[in-house]
Design a protein around this motif. Sequence first.
Motif, PDB file in Angstrom:
ATOM      1  N   ALA A  58      34.154 -96.910   9.170  1.00 46.71           N
ATOM      2  CA  ALA A  58      35.179 -96.115   8.484  1.00 46.71           C
ATOM      3  C   ALA A  58      34.575 -95.346   7.314  1.00 46.71           C
ATOM      4  O   ALA A  58      34.931 -94.189   7.071  1.00 46.71           O
ATOM      5  CB  ALA A  58      36.310 -97.014   8.004  1.00 46.71           C
ATOM      6  N   VAL A  59      33.653 -95.969   6.591  1.00 45.39           N
ATOM      7  CA  VAL A  59      32.973 -95.274   5.491  1.00 45.39           C
ATOM      8  C   VAL A  59      32.148 -94.113   6.031  1.00 45.39           C
ATOM      9  O   VAL A  59      32.214 -92.987   5.510  1.00 45.39           O
ATOM     10  CB  VAL A  59      32.090 -96.251   4.682  1.00 45.39           C
ATOM     11  CG1 VAL A  59      31.175 -95.500   3.725  1.00 45.39           C
ATOM     12  CG2 VAL A  59      32.953 -97.244   3.923  1.00 45.39           C
ATOM     13  N   ILE A  60      31.397 -94.362   7.082  1.00 45.30           N
ATOM     14  CA  ILE A  60      30.584 -93.300   7.693  1.00 45.30           C
ATOM     15  C   ILE A  60      31.472 -92.185   8.222  1.00 45.30           C
ATOM     16  O   ILE A  60      31.204 -90.998   8.007  1.00 45.30           O
ATOM     17  CB  ILE A  60      29.691 -93.873   8.816  1.00 45.30           C
ATOM     18  CG1 ILE A  60      28.652 -94.826   8.234  1.00 45.30           C
ATOM     19  CG2 ILE A  60      29.003 -92.747   9.591  1.00 45.30           C
ATOM     20  CD1 ILE A  60      27.905 -95.630   9.277  1.00 45.30           C
ATOM     21  N   PHE A  61      32.554 -92.549   8.905  1.00 38.72           N
ATOM     22  CA  PHE A  61      33.475 -91.558   9.467  1.00 38.72           C
ATOM     23  C   PHE A  61      34.099 -90.710   8.351  1.00 38.72           C
ATOM     24  O   PHE A  61      34.236 -89.494   8.480  1.00 38.72           O
ATOM     25  CB  PHE A  61      34.558 -92.274  10.279  1.00 38.72           C
ATOM     26  CG  PHE A  61      35.389 -91.371  11.138  1.00 38.72           C
ATOM     27  CD1 PHE A  61      34.816 -90.560  12.094  1.00 38.72           C
ATOM     28  CD2 PHE A  61      36.770 -91.351  10.997  1.00 38.72           C
ATOM     29  CE1 PHE A  61      35.588 -89.731  12.895  1.00 38.72           C
ATOM     30  CE2 PHE A  61      37.555 -90.535  11.794  1.00 38.72           C
ATOM     31  CZ  PHE A  61      36.958 -89.717  12.738  1.00 38.72           C
ATOM     32  N   GLY A  62      34.450 -91.347   7.249  1.00 36.61           N
ATOM     33  CA  GLY A  62      34.999 -90.616   6.111  1.00 36.61           C
ATOM     34  C   GLY A  62      33.996 -89.648   5.511  1.00 36.61           C
ATOM     35  O   GLY A  62      34.331 -88.504   5.179  1.00 36.61           O
ATOM     36  N   LEU A  63      32.747 -90.084   5.395  1.00 40.52           N
ATOM     37  CA  LEU A  63      31.703 -89.201   4.868  1.00 40.52           C
ATOM     38  C   LEU A  63      31.426 -88.033   5.810  1.00 40.52           C
ATOM     39  O   LEU A  63      31.258 -86.891   5.366  1.00 40.52           O
ATOM     40  CB  LEU A  63      30.424 -89.995   4.610  1.00 40.52           C
ATOM     41  CG  LEU A  63      30.468 -90.954   3.427  1.00 40.52           C
ATOM     42  CD1 LEU A  63      29.219 -91.827   3.392  1.00 40.52           C
ATOM     43  CD2 LEU A  63      30.631 -90.191   2.128  1.00 40.52           C
ATOM     44  N   VAL A  64      31.379 -88.311   7.108  1.00 37.90           N
ATOM     45  CA  VAL A  64      31.157 -87.245   8.086  1.00 37.90           C
ATOM     46  C   VAL A  64      32.299 -86.233   8.022  1.00 37.90           C
ATOM     47  O   VAL A  64      32.064 -85.020   8.023  1.00 37.90           O
ATOM     48  CB  VAL A  64      31.016 -87.836   9.516  1.00 37.90           C
ATOM     49  CG1 VAL A  64      31.148 -86.769  10.578  1.00 37.90           C
ATOM     50  CG2 VAL A  64      29.686 -88.558   9.645  1.00 37.90           C
ATOM     51  N   ASN A  65      33.520 -86.723   7.935  1.00 40.09           N
ATOM     52  CA  ASN A  65      34.669 -85.813   7.870  1.00 40.09           C
ATOM     53  C   ASN A  65      34.720 -85.046   6.556  1.00 40.09           C
ATOM     54  O   ASN A  65      35.254 -83.943   6.501  1.00 40.09           O
ATOM     55  CB  ASN A  65      35.972 -86.567   8.095  1.00 40.09           C
ATOM     56  CG  ASN A  65      36.229 -86.799   9.565  1.00 40.09           C
ATOM     57  OD1 ASN A  65      35.893 -85.986  10.400  1.00 40.09           O
ATOM     58  ND2 ASN A  65      36.813 -87.936   9.878  1.00 40.09           N
ATOM     59  N   ALA A  66      34.184 -85.618   5.487  1.00 35.36           N
ATOM     60  CA  ALA A  66      34.200 -84.940   4.196  1.00 35.36           C
ATOM     61  C   ALA A  66      33.061 -83.932   4.050  1.00 35.36           C
ATOM     62  O   ALA A  66      33.227 -82.908   3.391  1.00 35.36           O
ATOM     63  CB  ALA A  66      34.123 -85.965   3.071  1.00 35.36           C
ATOM     64  N   ILE A  67      31.925 -84.199   4.679  1.00 34.50           N
ATOM     65  CA  ILE A  67      30.748 -83.350   4.479  1.00 34.50           C
ATOM     66  C   ILE A  67      30.498 -82.411   5.651  1.00 34.50           C
ATOM     67  O   ILE A  67      30.357 -81.200   5.476  1.00 34.50           O
ATOM     68  CB  ILE A  67      29.501 -84.229   4.216  1.00 34.50           C
ATOM     69  CG1 ILE A  67      29.702 -85.043   2.926  1.00 34.50           C
ATOM     70  CG2 ILE A  67      28.244 -83.373   4.128  1.00 34.50           C
ATOM     71  CD1 ILE A  67      28.689 -86.129   2.721  1.00 34.50           C
TER      72      ILE A  67
END
Length: 143
Positions: A58-67
């Motif tokens: 979820a952290v990785i997915f959030g970072l990918v979606n943000a960046i």
Amino acid sequence: MVALCCWTKGSGWRCPVRLIVRILAGAVALAVAAGLIGGISVGPGTTSERVLTLLAVAVIFGLVNAIVRPIVRLISIPLFILTLGLFTFVVNALMLLLTVWIGDQFDLAFEVDGFWSALLGALVISVVSFAINVILPDKYEGR
């Protein structure tokens, strides 16, 4: 926990509750997708290991979606226009596949079996995330 918190004058220590809630909501959405879509799985292990895997993904997915996602959306504006916005589903599936690839680099046991599973999974994640965001309040007290 101190590293995640900050000191504010008058209020004392405040933690980014909104960030924590978003990560938890993302983990729930990923768990629902893994439960509903046959091509998405959270690896073997105890329940706590699977929960930690979901939180990390979820952290990785959030970072990918943000960046990454805003850059991809900007580059693919003509495709969004041409498909009347339906290309959004393809971008979401690609972001999920990128998340899985990054998770593999960290030996996370989260797998997606191909593009079609990613497309369905991204759709489920979007719907569940939307529902969670509707249910949860927009502002959180950090006390």
